[in-house]
Each structure stands twice: as C-alpha cells, then as structure tokens.
Write an enzyme that holds these catalytic residues in place. Structure first.
Site, PDB file in Angstrom:
ATOM      1  N   ARG A 121       0.842  -1.189   0.000  1.00  0.00           N
ATOM      2  CA  ARG A 121       0.000   0.000   0.000  1.00  0.00           C
ATOM      3  C   ARG A 121       0.882   1.245   0.000  1.00  0.00           C
ATOM      4  NH1 ARG A 121      -5.725  -1.571   2.505  1.00  0.00           N
ATOM      5  NH2 ARG A 121      -6.344  -2.186   0.440  1.00  0.00           N
ATOM      6  N   GLN A 126      -1.149   2.467  -5.902  1.00  0.00           N
ATOM      7  CA  GLN A 126      -2.601   2.623  -5.666  1.00  0.00           C
ATOM      8  C   GLN A 126      -3.439   2.180  -6.860  1.00  0.00           C
ATOM      9  OE1 GLN A 126      -3.369   6.613  -4.285  1.00  0.00           O
ATOM     10  NE2 GLN A 126      -3.136   6.008  -2.156  1.00  0.00           N
ATOM     11  N   ASP A 129      -4.084  -1.656  -7.075  1.00  0.00           N
ATOM     12  CA  ASP A 129      -4.550  -2.296  -5.841  1.00  0.00           C
ATOM     13  C   ASP A 129      -5.946  -2.921  -6.013  1.00  0.00           C
ATOM     14  OD1 ASP A 129      -5.300  -2.967  -3.285  1.00  0.00           O
ATOM     15  OD2 ASP A 129      -4.825  -1.024  -2.404  1.00  0.00           O
ATOM     16  N   SER A 132      -8.496  -2.497  -2.980  1.00  0.00           N
ATOM     17  CA  SER A 132      -9.218  -1.229  -2.917  1.00  0.00           C
ATOM     18  C   SER A 132     -10.313  -1.166  -3.969  1.00  0.00           C
ATOM     19  CB  SER A 132      -8.278  -0.043  -3.146  1.00  0.00           C
ATOM     20  OG  SER A 132      -7.403   0.087  -2.076  1.00  0.00           O
ATOM     21  N   TYR A 229      -3.185  -1.133   7.753  1.00  0.00           N
ATOM     22  CA  TYR A 229      -4.025  -2.249   8.197  1.00  0.00           C
ATOM     23  C   TYR A 229      -4.164  -2.293   9.714  1.00  0.00           C
ATOM     24  CZ  TYR A 229      -3.829  -4.324   3.554  1.00  0.00           C
ATOM     25  OH  TYR A 229      -3.955  -4.575   2.224  1.00  0.00           O
TER      26      TYR A 229
HETATM   27  P1  NAD Z   1      -9.394  -3.861   5.654  1.00  0.00           P
HETATM   28  O1  NAD Z   1     -10.274  -4.357   4.568  1.00  0.00           O
HETATM   29  O2  NAD Z   1      -8.172  -4.633   5.979  1.00  0.00           O
HETATM   30  O3  NAD Z   1     -10.243  -3.698   7.002  1.00  0.00           O
HETATM   31  C1  NAD Z   1     -11.431  -2.948   6.995  1.00  0.00           C
HETATM   32  C2  NAD Z   1     -11.471  -2.053   8.207  1.00  0.00           C
HETATM   33  O4  NAD Z   1     -11.758  -2.811   9.385  1.00  0.00           O
HETATM   34  C3  NAD Z   1     -10.177  -1.290   8.502  1.00  0.00           C
HETATM   35  O5  NAD Z   1     -10.442   0.085   8.521  1.00  0.00           O
HETATM   36  C4  NAD Z   1      -9.763  -1.812   9.873  1.00  0.00           C
HETATM   37  O6  NAD Z   1      -9.114  -0.821  10.659  1.00  0.00           O
HETATM   38  C5  NAD Z   1     -11.096  -2.194  10.456  1.00  0.00           C
HETATM   39  N1  NAD Z   1     -11.034  -3.101  11.619  1.00  0.00           N
HETATM   40  C6  NAD Z   1     -10.196  -4.149  11.850  1.00  0.00           C
HETATM   41  N2  NAD Z   1     -10.445  -4.710  13.031  1.00  0.00           N
HETATM   42  C7  NAD Z   1     -11.480  -4.026  13.583  1.00  0.00           C
HETATM   43  C8  NAD Z   1     -12.207  -4.140  14.797  1.00  0.00           C
HETATM   44  N3  NAD Z   1     -11.908  -5.076  15.692  1.00  0.00           N
HETATM   45  N4  NAD Z   1     -13.219  -3.262  15.039  1.00  0.00           N
HETATM   46  C9  NAD Z   1     -13.520  -2.305  14.124  1.00  0.00           C
HETATM   47  N5  NAD Z   1     -12.883  -2.151  12.956  1.00  0.00           N
HETATM   48  C10 NAD Z   1     -11.872  -3.007  12.686  1.00  0.00           C
HETATM   49  O7  NAD Z   1      -8.974  -2.350   5.371  1.00  0.00           O
HETATM   50  P2  NAD Z   1      -8.852  -1.610   3.962  1.00  0.00           P
HETATM   51  O8  NAD Z   1     -10.165  -1.253   3.440  1.00  0.00           O
HETATM   52  O9  NAD Z   1      -8.000  -2.430   3.104  1.00  0.00           O
HETATM   53  O10 NAD Z   1      -8.110  -0.241   4.348  1.00  0.00           O
HETATM   54  C11 NAD Z   1      -7.176  -0.115   5.394  1.00  0.00           C
HETATM   55  C12 NAD Z   1      -6.424   1.206   5.231  1.00  0.00           C
HETATM   56  O11 NAD Z   1      -5.501   1.138   4.142  1.00  0.00           O
HETATM   57  C13 NAD Z   1      -7.272   2.421   4.970  1.00  0.00           C
HETATM   58  O12 NAD Z   1      -6.797   3.483   5.771  1.00  0.00           O
HETATM   59  C14 NAD Z   1      -7.015   2.755   3.528  1.00  0.00           C
HETATM   60  O13 NAD Z   1      -7.188   4.127   3.256  1.00  0.00           O
HETATM   61  C15 NAD Z   1      -5.588   2.337   3.384  1.00  0.00           C
HETATM   62  N6  NAD Z   1      -5.254   2.064   1.987  1.00  0.00           N
HETATM   63  C16 NAD Z   1      -4.101   2.568   1.442  1.00  0.00           C
HETATM   64  C17 NAD Z   1      -3.790   2.293   0.116  1.00  0.00           C
HETATM   65  C18 NAD Z   1      -2.542   2.830  -0.530  1.00  0.00           C
HETATM   66  O14 NAD Z   1      -1.915   3.720  -0.004  1.00  0.00           O
HETATM   67  N7  NAD Z   1      -2.143   2.286  -1.683  1.00  0.00           N
HETATM   68  C19 NAD Z   1      -4.630   1.505  -0.644  1.00  0.00           C
HETATM   69  C20 NAD Z   1      -5.788   0.994  -0.048  1.00  0.00           C
HETATM   70  C21 NAD Z   1      -6.086   1.284   1.271  1.00  0.00           C
END
Ligand code: NAD
Length: 373
Positions: A121, A126, A129, A132, A229
């Site tokens: 990430r 991006q 990905d 996402s 994550y």
């Molecule tokens: P994910 O699918 O792994 O998880 C979904 C959400 O569940 C996350 O926000 C996580 O914090 C939350 N979670 C985990 N355990 C929990 C709990 N016990 N109670 C409540 N919530 C809980 O996450 P995702 O959608 O892949 O995104 C994670 C982060 O990565 C985000 O901040 C996103 O913006 C970032 N991201 C960055 C890039 C990049 O820079 N290339 C790309 C995609 C996502």
C-alpha cells in the site's frame, strides 16, 4: 509476449481479468492477447468485443499455449494450466493464505505466481490495488443489498399520509469498503454512524457527514498500522468495544460490518445477544463472512434470520457487480504490468519493492516471506 485471459472457473465467479480496453492497451505494448471463449460473458462482454479489440478467441488449451503471462481474477486450477510457457507468470488474486496447496502446486510447476492482493500500500501502487478497487464497490453493494432486504425506506419522507422516519445505519470497519458504505447510505438518506479501531478514521467518518462512535479511554490504533491495516486488539479493548456496541446497536436498523485483519480470521464484532437486542426487521450485512465473519451466526452464501433480524452473508460481493468490478480489476492488472513493461525484454521486469511483495513462487519454490515466515 503472449498474454492469456482465462474464463473463470470458480463457482459464482462472474468477473473477468481483462476487458476490451485493457486488451487494446496490452497490444499497444507489443503483446499478443488470447482470450478464452466466453470469458467475459458473465461480466456483459461478448467474445466479439475482445476480437474487435485485437484479441484471438480460442479454447483454453490454445489460449494457454506458450503464454508467458496468464491473467485471472482468481487463481486458475493447476490441472488446467498445461501448455503455458516455462516460468510463466500467473497474475491474479491468489488468496495465498486460503489456497496454500494451489500455491505449492504453482511452485512445483515452475510457474511465477504473483498475488495481486499482496500489492504494497504505497502511493505508486494505488492504481494496481485490487483490494481497494473491489472493496469500494462491495461497500456500495452492501448498502443496496441491505436496502432491498429491509422492509422500510432509508430516507425520511413527509407524505400526506404521515412521516416515514429515516433508517439508522451503523458501519463497523471504516476501510475502503466502509467509507463507500457510509457515502452510499448517506446518499440514500439514512442517518449514519460508524466505528473503527484506527483513530485516523474518525475524521474520515465525520467528513462524510456520519457520526463517529469510538472506544474512549482504551488505546486503539493511533497511527495507520502497517500499510494502513489493523491488527488484533487487546482483550481490554475488545471488552470496551463490545460494551460500546451493545449500547449503540439496539437502536440501529441496518448494520454493515467490514472489519478485516490481514492473514487472520476476521474479528468477531457482533454477538448473538447483541443481535437479539435489535428490532425485528433489522438487517445486518457481514462483508467479512468469507474470512470467518464479524457477526455470530452469519453463514457464507446465505441469508439467515436470528431473533427477527436478517443476516446477509453473500459470497464474493464484487462479483455481484461484475461489469464494473471487472473493468476496475482489469485496469489494476494493466496498470501493474505496464508500469514494469520493458520493451527490450518484451515483458514485465519487476522491481524489488513490488516484486518481492507479491511474488509467491519462482523457479520451483515458494519464495514469499509472508508464506515462509
Ligand atoms: P481492511 O479491509 O483490511 O479492514 C477494513 C477495516 O476494518 C479497517 O479500517 C480496519 O481498521 C477495520 N477493523 C479491523 N479490526 C477491527 C475491529 N476489531 N473493530 C472495528 N474495525 C476493525 O482495510 P482496507 O479497506 O483495506 O483499508 C485499510 C487502510 O488502508 C485504509 O486506511 C485505507 O485508506 C488504506 N489504503 C491505502 C492504500 C494505498 O496507499 N495504496 C490503498 C488501499 C487502502
């Protein structure tokens, strides 16, 4: 370089890993593209459209013959991969932790398996990905699925016959899917609240016009964690979260859970007793159901009813919007391969940062740290 686009064979998989748009772009790089007949049908793309874009349409064995790159949405079955070039790249969502035997088989066959869900990430990746791009549409679809199972309306309506009150929607887990779910539920006119363990999401929730519900006094994840994550939370945090959720959930009409922890089972966020506290007719959507589920009693592939509450456990939610998710998935694959395309080599030459992160197998061995360690 010959690129093979396979027809997906996993049950319920409707997506395809290339579209006429990306076929044309690969040909522009100097590649030949062969598409298995019928590959795009369930994503509303006819063979003819691929042919117009310049692809050859054929059966699986002809498509694979001498292919140096094999594209898939999910990892293709090993027994169907005969004829691909020696050391061919398999580029797909490979579910490395869930499909370990298949990964070992790719290694034994000398293939170079590249798991797109291991894409780091980082800013430059991006556009590559798949997690996402697919989660975004899953978050949207989860709200529509909930709305269609809910026997009431989402927006507040003032009518001559009286007022219909707005639905209360609670989103648990505010990553990519959760943010899109908040936005979609807001667009439908619901009153939306949301929670996460990562403190950084509080501002994001509020900026979308939803109410942030957070555990106070017990430390959550202050920074972004590794690559954004979440990790497993402490027992103390879990207890505080359960108490907070219990008080909130009884007042909700719709709950959408999206919480995931990479490489581990999904965290359990809703207990049967909490479901029992909800009003009959409420709807819960568990987007994490295939990773073990956030909701007690959720069943993958089924809609179950507990205490008058419907719990939706649809499998492969991205596949329920196959035309759009395929278009985004295909662009992710193209963006990745084209970024590393080397004209002289006539194919992609990966760098260390991305190559080492996503490469699972090479030269007969499993090589990825996350699988070895
Ligand atoms: P994910 O699918 O792994 O998880 C979904 C959400 O569940 C996350 O926000 C996580 O914090 C939350 N979670 C985990 N355990 C929990 C709990 N016990 N109670 C409540 N919530 C809980 O996450 P995702 O959608 O892949 O995104 C994670 C982060 O990565 C985000 O901040 C996103 O913006 C970032 N991201 C960055 C890039 C990049 O820079 N290339 C790309 C995609 C996502």
């Amino acid at each position: 370089m010959k690129i093979a686009v396979l027809r997906e064979s996993a049950a319920g998989e409707r997506r395809v890993s290339a579209t006429p748009e990306t076929v044309k772009k690969f040909i522009g790089l100097g590649a030949d593209v062969a598409v298995e007949a019928g590959a795009g049908l369930s994503a509303s793309i006819a063979d003819e459209q691929y042919a117009v874009a310049g692809a050859t349409i054929a059966d699986r064995s002809s498509v694979l013959k001498d292919a140096g790159i094999v594209l898939g949405v999910q990892g293709p079955d090993i027994t169907s991969l005969g004829g691909a070039a020696k050391g061919a790249m398999i580029v797909a969502g490979l579910n490395p932790f869930g499909e370990r035997a298949l990964i070992d088989a790719y290694a034994a066959a000398g293939l170079e398996a590249l798991a797109m869900e291991f894409m780091p990430r980082i800013t430059r990746a991006q556009s590559m990905d798949i997690l996402s791009s697919q989660s975004n549409l899953s978050g949207y679809k989860a709200v529509l699925d909930a709305a269609s199972e809910y026997g009431r309306a989402f927006p507040m309506m003032m009518t001559a016959a009286g007022t219909v009150s707005a639905a209360r929607v609670f989103i648990m887990g505010v990553g990519v899917a959760g943010l899109q779910a908040i936005a979609t539920a807001r667009r439908l006119g619901a009153q939306v609240s949301a929670t996460d363990v990562r403190a950084a999401t509080k501002e994001q929730i509020e900026s979308l016009g939803a109410k942030a519900i957070f555990v106070e006094k017990v430390a959550g994840i202050e920074g972004e964690g590794t690559g954004g994550y979440a990790t497993e939370m402490s027992a103390e945090y879990k207890a505080a979260q359960a108490e907070l959720v219990s008080a909130h959930i009884a007042k909700q009409d719709i709950v959408i859970t999206t919480a995931l922890i990479p490489g581990r089972p999904a965290p359990r966020l809703i207990s049967d007793a909490q479901i029992a506290s909800m009003k009959p007719g409420s709807v819960i959507v568990d987007l994490a159901v295939e990773q073990g589920g956030n909701v007690e009693g959720a069943v993958a592939g089924e809609i179950v009813e507990r205490h008058g509450v419907k719990i939706l456990g649809h499998r492969n939610v991205p596949s329920r919007l196959a035309a759009d998710t395929s278009a985004l998935f295909s662009r992710n694959l193209f963006n990745f391969l084209s970024a590393f395309w080397d004209k002289d080599a006539g194919g992609p030459v990966l760098d260390e940062e991305i190559g080492n992160a996503i490469r699972l197998t090479k030269d007969g061995k499993v090589v990825n740290e996350r699988l070895l360690g």
